[in-house]
Design a protein around this motif. Sequence first.
Motif, short mmCIF file in Angstrom:
data_model
loop_
_atom_site.label_atom_id
_atom_site.label_comp_id
_atom_site.label_asym_id
_atom_site.label_seq_id
_atom_site.Cartn_x
_atom_site.Cartn_y
_atom_site.Cartn_z
N ARG A 1 -11.55 -25.10 1.07
CA ARG A 1 -10.19 -25.58 0.73
C ARG A 1 -9.94 -25.59 -0.77
N SER A 2 -10.99 -25.60 -1.59
CA SER A 2 -10.80 -25.59 -3.04
C SER A 2 -10.55 -24.18 -3.58
N TRP A 3 -10.73 -23.16 -2.74
CA TRP A 3 -10.51 -21.79 -3.16
C TRP A 3 -9.04 -21.44 -2.97
N VAL A 4 -8.50 -20.62 -3.84
CA VAL A 4 -7.08 -20.25 -3.77
C VAL A 4 -6.96 -18.78 -3.35
N VAL A 5 -6.39 -18.57 -2.15
CA VAL A 5 -6.14 -17.21 -1.68
C VAL A 5 -4.87 -16.73 -2.37
N PHE A 6 -4.99 -15.67 -3.17
CA PHE A 6 -3.82 -15.15 -3.89
C PHE A 6 -3.35 -13.81 -3.35
N ALA A 7 -4.11 -13.22 -2.43
CA ALA A 7 -3.68 -11.99 -1.77
C ALA A 7 -4.25 -11.97 -0.36
N SER A 8 -3.42 -11.58 0.57
CA SER A 8 -3.83 -11.44 1.95
C SER A 8 -3.25 -10.11 2.43
N VAL A 9 -4.12 -9.16 2.72
CA VAL A 9 -3.70 -7.79 3.05
C VAL A 9 -4.05 -7.50 4.50
N GLU A 10 -3.04 -7.12 5.28
CA GLU A 10 -3.24 -6.78 6.69
C GLU A 10 -3.24 -5.27 6.89
N ASN A 11 -3.93 -4.83 7.93
CA ASN A 11 -3.88 -3.41 8.29
C ASN A 11 -2.55 -3.12 9.00
N ASP A 12 -2.30 -1.86 9.30
CA ASP A 12 -1.03 -1.46 9.92
C ASP A 12 -0.84 -2.04 11.33
N HIS B 1 -1.84 -5.02 12.17
CA HIS B 1 -1.73 -6.48 11.98
C HIS B 1 -2.77 -7.26 12.78
N ASP B 2 -3.94 -6.61 13.00
CA ASP B 2 -5.02 -7.31 13.70
C ASP B 2 -6.26 -7.49 12.82
N ARG B 3 -6.18 -7.02 11.59
CA ARG B 3 -7.24 -7.20 10.59
C ARG B 3 -6.61 -7.64 9.29
N CYS B 4 -7.34 -8.43 8.53
CA CYS B 4 -6.82 -8.97 7.28
C CYS B 4 -7.97 -9.18 6.31
N VAL B 5 -7.69 -8.98 5.03
CA VAL B 5 -8.65 -9.32 3.98
C VAL B 5 -7.96 -10.31 3.05
N ASP B 6 -8.59 -11.45 2.82
CA ASP B 6 -8.10 -12.42 1.84
C ASP B 6 -8.92 -12.26 0.57
N ILE B 7 -8.22 -12.21 -0.57
CA ILE B 7 -8.86 -12.19 -1.88
C ILE B 7 -8.58 -13.56 -2.49
N ALA C 1 -8.84 0.26 1.46
CA ALA C 1 -8.49 1.15 0.35
C ALA C 1 -7.22 1.95 0.66
N GLU C 2 -7.11 2.44 1.88
CA GLU C 2 -5.93 3.22 2.26
C GLU C 2 -4.66 2.37 2.27
N VAL C 3 -4.74 1.16 2.79
CA VAL C 3 -3.57 0.27 2.81
C VAL C 3 -3.12 -0.02 1.38
N LEU C 4 -4.06 -0.30 0.48
CA LEU C 4 -3.71 -0.58 -0.91
C LEU C 4 -3.20 0.66 -1.64
N ARG C 5 -3.68 1.84 -1.25
CA ARG C 5 -3.19 3.07 -1.86
C ARG C 5 -1.73 3.32 -1.47
N VAL C 6 -1.42 3.10 -0.20
CA VAL C 6 -0.07 3.32 0.30
C VAL C 6 0.89 2.23 -0.19
N SER C 7 0.42 0.99 -0.29
CA SER C 7 1.26 -0.14 -0.70
C SER C 7 0.59 -0.87 -1.87
N PRO C 8 0.63 -0.31 -3.07
CA PRO C 8 -0.07 -0.92 -4.20
C PRO C 8 0.45 -2.31 -4.57
N LYS C 9 1.67 -2.64 -4.17
CA LYS C 9 2.21 -3.98 -4.47
C LYS C 9 1.44 -5.08 -3.75
N LEU C 10 0.66 -4.73 -2.73
CA LEU C 10 -0.16 -5.72 -2.02
C LEU C 10 -1.37 -6.16 -2.85
N ARG C 11 -1.69 -5.40 -3.89
CA ARG C 11 -2.82 -5.73 -4.76
C ARG C 11 -2.31 -6.76 -5.78
#
Length: 94
Positions: free
Chosen positions: A7-18, A20-26, A78-88
Amino acid sequence: MSKRIDRSWVVFASVENDEHDRCVDIFSRPDKSFGYEEFRRDVEDGGAWTPTEYYSGARYATAELAYAAAEKSVVWLAEVLRVSPKLRRIPPSH
């Protein structure tokens, strides 16, 4: 929020695959380190996000290094971020 994201960590990016069944939180930690975790969402789990790996234990000095590690580890990211760089997203205090 996953049980693997403190809970002390701050998620500032959450990227889903096309599908919408996988996600990576940074995220950032109070000690100024960064990390990431991958999750899946399945119908049989009631749509809850469930961690799939143990990536959140690794620490990176910068958000950019956390992204680079995540893109190498998570096949679809990598492909999701390449196609939608604003998600980074980078944390505001960066």
